[in-house]
Design a protein around this motif. Structure first.
Motif, PDB file in Angstrom:
ATOM      1  N   THR A   1       0.840  -1.201   0.000  1.00 35.31           N
ATOM      2  CA  THR A   1       0.000   0.000   0.000  1.00 35.31           C
ATOM      3  C   THR A   1       0.871   1.245   0.000  1.00 35.31           C
ATOM      4  O   THR A   1       0.649   2.168  -0.791  1.00 35.31           O
ATOM      5  CB  THR A   1      -0.890   0.042   1.258  1.00 35.31           C
ATOM      6  OG1 THR A   1      -1.288  -1.277   1.552  1.00 35.31           O
ATOM      7  CG2 THR A   1      -2.075   0.925   1.041  1.00 35.31           C
ATOM      8  N   ALA A   2       1.875   1.258   0.905  1.00 37.04           N
ATOM      9  CA  ALA A   2       2.719   2.448   0.992  1.00 37.04           C
ATOM     10  C   ALA A   2       3.377   2.729  -0.346  1.00 37.04           C
ATOM     11  O   ALA A   2       3.390   3.866  -0.830  1.00 37.04           O
ATOM     12  CB  ALA A   2       3.781   2.245   2.073  1.00 37.04           C
ATOM     13  N   CYS A   3       3.919   1.677  -0.982  1.00 40.39           N
ATOM     14  CA  CYS A   3       4.613   1.866  -2.257  1.00 40.39           C
ATOM     15  C   CYS A   3       3.671   2.394  -3.325  1.00 40.39           C
ATOM     16  O   CYS A   3       3.987   3.353  -4.028  1.00 40.39           O
ATOM     17  CB  CYS A   3       5.191   0.554  -2.750  1.00 40.39           C
ATOM     18  SG  CYS A   3       6.530  -0.012  -1.770  1.00 40.39           S
ATOM     19  N   VAL A   4       2.498   1.747  -3.442  1.00 43.84           N
ATOM     20  CA  VAL A   4       1.595   2.137  -4.520  1.00 43.84           C
ATOM     21  C   VAL A   4       1.085   3.554  -4.303  1.00 43.84           C
ATOM     22  O   VAL A   4       1.034   4.360  -5.233  1.00 43.84           O
ATOM     23  CB  VAL A   4       0.430   1.136  -4.638  1.00 43.84           C
ATOM     24  CG1 VAL A   4      -0.594   1.637  -5.630  1.00 43.84           C
ATOM     25  CG2 VAL A   4       0.955  -0.209  -5.076  1.00 43.84           C
ATOM     26  N   VAL A   5       0.759   3.872  -3.048  1.00 49.55           N
ATOM     27  CA  VAL A   5       0.265   5.230  -2.776  1.00 49.55           C
ATOM     28  C   VAL A   5       1.316   6.259  -3.175  1.00 49.55           C
ATOM     29  O   VAL A   5       1.020   7.253  -3.838  1.00 49.55           O
ATOM     30  CB  VAL A   5      -0.109   5.384  -1.288  1.00 49.55           C
ATOM     31  CG1 VAL A   5      -0.265   6.846  -0.935  1.00 49.55           C
ATOM     32  CG2 VAL A   5      -1.398   4.653  -1.005  1.00 49.55           C
ATOM     33  N   MET A   6       2.560   5.987  -2.822  1.00 50.45           N
ATOM     34  CA  MET A   6       3.595   6.961  -3.162  1.00 50.45           C
ATOM     35  C   MET A   6       3.852   7.019  -4.655  1.00 50.45           C
ATOM     36  O   MET A   6       4.104   8.078  -5.219  1.00 50.45           O
ATOM     37  CB  MET A   6       4.873   6.649  -2.402  1.00 50.45           C
ATOM     38  CG  MET A   6       4.683   6.935  -0.933  1.00 50.45           C
ATOM     39  SD  MET A   6       6.174   6.817  -0.002  1.00 50.45           S
ATOM     40  CE  MET A   6       6.965   8.308  -0.410  1.00 50.45           C
TER      41      MET A   6
END
Lengths: 116, 526
Positions: free
Chosen positions: B431-436
C-alpha cells in the motif's frame, strides 16, 4: 611571542588533526586525530575576544571587564558531544575489530559476504 | 519538534502491539499539526518562537518561513508512509523505531532552528543516529560503511563548528537572521571568506556534491540497511543539506555571491552521479548514485539566479523525495523476493510482483520526467530559469543520463521470471509503495496548483512547449534504449568507472582540497 595566542594555536591544532586524518590509515589514529581537531576548535572558541585581565562574569565585581560567557557555554555542550562521539567511534571500532579483525581503512569496498 | 523523540521513547517502553498503534496515531496527528502550522505561516507570514524570553536575535529561536515549514510538512507526511511500509518487517523492533522517530525529531530541528550552534548540535546527533540506523543489522559491510559515514560526517561538522566560531568572533551573534542583518555592516567581505569556506564544506558534504559524494552511496546503498532507512536518507535527510545550503547562502547573501561556482559544481555532480550509476549493477547502488545526480540537478536549479528555477528546484526536492523513496522501498521488496540485487538477474517483475512493478514504473516515469509526471513539472521549471542555449544543453545531457540508467533499471520489469506466477506481497508495504507511486503521478498533474499552494508562486505551463518537451522525452527514451543496447550492456570502461571509489583518507583529502579551492576562488572574486 605575541603571535602564540589561543586562536592561532587552535587553528594550528585543527589543521594538524586534519593532516592526521588525511594521511593515517589506522582507524585508532583517525579517532585520535579527530579529538585533536576538536580540541583545536575548543581552544579557539574559549579564547575568542579574550582580553587580558578580564574576570569571570560571576558575582558583582565591577573593576574589570567581563569575559564573554557565551563561547564557554557553547563549548561545554560541544565537549560533551565530542566525548560522546569519540566514545561511539571507539565502540564501533572495537566491535568491528573483535568481530572481523580489521584495524585499517581498506582500499576497496569489500564485495564478498554482501550477497543479500 | 520534541514530540517525535518523546513518542519514540514511550513506544520504546511499551514494546508491544499497542506501541505500534500509538506510533501511527501520533504520526498522523503530528502531520496534522505540521499542516496547521503550515497554513498559519501561509496566511500570516513567518513565525518566530523565542525560547527563554530574550529579545529576538539573542535568544535561541525557532523560525518557520515558507520553505522550512514546507520541509517540515513533507517530512511528517512521508514518515506516515514509511511507518506503514515497515509495519510487518522483521527489523521493525522497538530499538529501531525509537531511533527512527528520533531522527524525525532531529530533522524537524534542523529545518526549524535559526540558531547556528543548535544546527551544529542537531547535525552531530543526527549523524550518530543515522550511522546506528545504517548498521542496525550488524553485518560486516554495513558496519564498515556506517563507520565511514560516521567519521566523515563528524569531521565535516567539525568544520561547521569552526566556521561558526569564526563568525561569532566577527559578529558576536549566533542567530542566522541577525547575522544576515549584520552582514551588510561589514567593512570588508574578506573577513567572512574563511567561515564561509568552512561552513560550505560541511554543507557540501551533507548535500554530497562532486568531490565529496563518496560517502553517500556507501551509506544509502549499503546492502543490509533496511530499505526504509535508505528511503529516509535518500528522500528526506539529504534534503536537510540542500536546505542548509539555501539558508546559509541567504545569510551570506549581502557579501558573498557564489551561484556561478555552485551551478557548475551542481552540473559536475549530476554528470558524475549518473556516469557512476551506469556502471553499477546493484540496484540499491544505482539508486544511491542517482540521488547524487538528482541533488546535482537541484543545486543547479537553486543557483541559476532566477526565481522560477529556484522554486522549480524546491519543488524538485519534494518530487525527488516521492519517487526516490518509492524506488528504494520497492527495491527493498524486490531484492527480498528475488534474493539478489543484481539488476541483470532480476527479470519479469510485472508477472511476478505486478503491484510493485506498477509503483516502480510510476516512480521511474517520475524521475525521468515523463509528461504528466511530477519530475517533468519541476524539470520544466528549472529549465525555464534560463534562455541560454548552453545551459539548456547541459540540462538535456543530465536528462539523457537519467533516462539511460533508468532504461537499465527498467529492464527488470520485463522478461521472463525465473519462477511462475505472481507472489503475494506484504499488504502494508505494498500500500505504501503504490500510494507513493501514484502520488508521483498526481503531483505531476496538479503541479501548477501545488506550487501555488505550497510556495505562493505561480507557474504557467505553456502547452506548446510542454508538448515539445514530451517529444524530446520520447527521443530521449529511444536514445536511452539505443545507448543501453549499444554500450552499457557490454560493460567495459563504464563498469570500471563505476567501481572507482575513494578511500577514507581520500574522502578527507578531497574535503580539505575542496576547502582550499573554495577559499582561493572566493579570494579571487572578492
Amino acid at each position: 611571542m605575541d603571535f602564540i595566542t589561543g586562536e592561532i594555536v587552535g587553528i594550528l591544532l585543527f589543521f594538524i588533526g586534519l593532516y592526521g586524518l588525511m594521511t593515517k590509515k589506522t582507524i585508532v589514529k583517525t579517532i585520535m586525530s579527530m579529538s585533536i581537531m576538536e580540541s583545536g576548535i575548543f581552544l579557539f572558541y574559549i579564547t575568542i575576544n579574550y582580553t587580558d585581565g578580564s574576570v569571570p562574569p560571576i558575582g558583582q565585581a565591577q573593576e574589570a571587564a567581563f569575559v564573554d560567557p557565551v563561547p564557554s557555554a557553547l563549548m561545554i555542550t560541544a565537549i560533551v558531544i565530542g566525548i560522546g562521539v569519540t566514545a561511539i567511534g571507539l565502540t564501533m571500532f572495537m566491535h568491528y575489530k573483535q568481530k572481523h579483525g580489521i584495524t585499517h581503512w581498506s582500499r576497496n569496498r569489500n564485495q564478498t559476504g554482501s550477497e543479500h | 519538534m520534541l514530540a517525535p523523540i518523546l513518542t519514540g521513547a514511550i513506544t520504546y517502553l511499551l514494546r508491544n502491539r499497542a506501541a505500534k498503534l500509538f506510533l501511527y496515531i501520533f504520526q498522523v496527528l503530528y502531520a496534522g499539526l505540521a499542516f496547521y502550522v503550515f497554513m498559519t505561516v501561509k496566511q500570516t507570514g513567518p513565525i518566530v518562537w523565542n525560547i527563554g524570553g530574550y529579545t529576538d536575535g539573542l535568544a535561541l529561536s525557532l523560525y518557520a518561513d515558507s520553505i522550512s515549514i514546507f520541509m517540515v510538512l513533507m517530512t511528517a507526511v512521508f514518515y506516515i508512509a514509511f511507518l506503514v511500509y515497515a509495519t510487518r518487517e522483521q527489523y521493525f523492533r522497538p530499538r529501531f523505531y525509537f531511533l527512527f522517530m528520533v531522527l524525525q525529531g532531529l530533522m524537524m530541528g534542523l529545518f526549524l532552528s535559526s540558531d547556528l550552534f543548535n544546527i551544529f548540535v542537531f547535525l552531530e546527533v543526527s549523524t550518530v543516529v543515522v550511522s546506528i540506523l545504517i548498521m542496525i543489522n550488524k553485518e560486516k559491510q554495513a558496519i564498515y560503511d556506517g563507520m565511514i559515514y560516521f567519521f566523515v560526517n563528524v569531521i565535516g561538522t567539525a568544520f561547521l563548528l569552526f566556521g561558526i566560531g569564526m563568525l561569532y568572533r566577527t559578529f558576536g551573534l549566533l542567530d542566522i537572521r541577525a547575522i544576515n542583518e549584520a552582514m551588510s555592516l561589514l567593512d570588508s567581505p574578506r573577513a567572512v571568506v574563511l567561515p564561509y569556506g568552512m561552513m560550505m564544506v560541511t554543507v557540501s558534504l551533507k548535500t554530497a556534491v562532486t568531490p565529496l559524494f563518496s560517502w553517500l552511496p556507501k551509506a544509502h546503498g549499503t546492502p543490509s540497511a533496511p530499505p526504509v532507512v535508505s528511503a529516509v536518507l535518500s528522500g528526506l535527510y539529504i534534503k536537510s543539506g540542500v536546505y542548509m545550503f539555501i539558508r546559509f547562502n541567504e545569510m551570506f547573501n549581502p557579501v558573498i555571491d557564489m551561484h556561478v561556482f555552485f551551478f557548475w559544481i551542481g552540473f559536475l555532480t549530476s554528470l558524475i552521479g549518473f556516469i557512476m550509476a551506469l556502471g553499477q549493477k546493484d540496484i540499491k547502488l544505482i539508486l544511491a548514485y542517482h540521488t547524487v545526480s538528482q541533488v546535482g540537478l537541484i543545486m543547479m536549479g537553486i543557483n541559476m539566479a532566477s526565481e522560477i528555477a529556484f522554486w522549480g528546484a524546491v519543488y524538485h526536492i519534494f518530487n525527488h523525495a516521492i519517487f526516490k523513496s518509492t524506488l528504494f522501498l520497492t527495491a527493498g521488496m524486490i531484492y527480498e523476493e528475488y534474493g539478489t540485487r543484481n539488476v541483470y538477474q532480476i527479470r519479469g517483475l510485472f508477472k511476478r510482483m505486478p503491484w510493485v512493478a506498477v509503483a516502480t514504473t510510476f516512480a521511474i516515469l517520475g524521475i525521468t520526467g515523463a509528461p504528466f509526471f511530477n519530475g517533468s513539472i519541476s524539470k520544466y521549471m528549472i529549465a525555464h530559469g534560463t534562455y541560454d542555449y548552453t545551459v539548456t544543453l547541459l540540462l538535456n545531457i543530465i536528462n539523457l543520463g537519467t533516462t539511460m540508467s533508468f532504461v537499465k533499471y527498467a529492464t527488470m520489469l520485463f522478461g521472463k521470471s525465473p519462477k511462475k506466477g505472481a507472489v503475494k506481497s506484504d499488504f502494508y508495504a505494498l500500500t505504501a509503495c503504490v500510494v507513493m507511486g501514484v502520488a508521483s503521478f498526481f503531483t505531476g498533474i496538479f503541479g501548477e496548483g501545488l506550487t501555488q499552494f505550497f510556495f505562493n508562486y505561480e507557474v504557467h505551463v505553456n502547452v506548446d512547449e510542454y508538448i515539445q518537451k514530451g517529444m524530446v522525452y520520447v527521443l530521449m527514451i529511444v536514445a536511452g534504449v539505443a545507448f543501453y543496447n549499444g554500450i552499457i550492456k557490454h560493460g567495459g570502461l563504464i563498469t570500471r568507472i563505476g567501481h572507482l571509489e575513494l578511500t577514507f583518507n581520500g574522502i578527507i583529502t578531497s574535503m580539505a582540497g575542496y576547502f582550499i579551492v573554495l577559499v582561493v576562488y572566493l579570494s579571487l572574486i572578492l
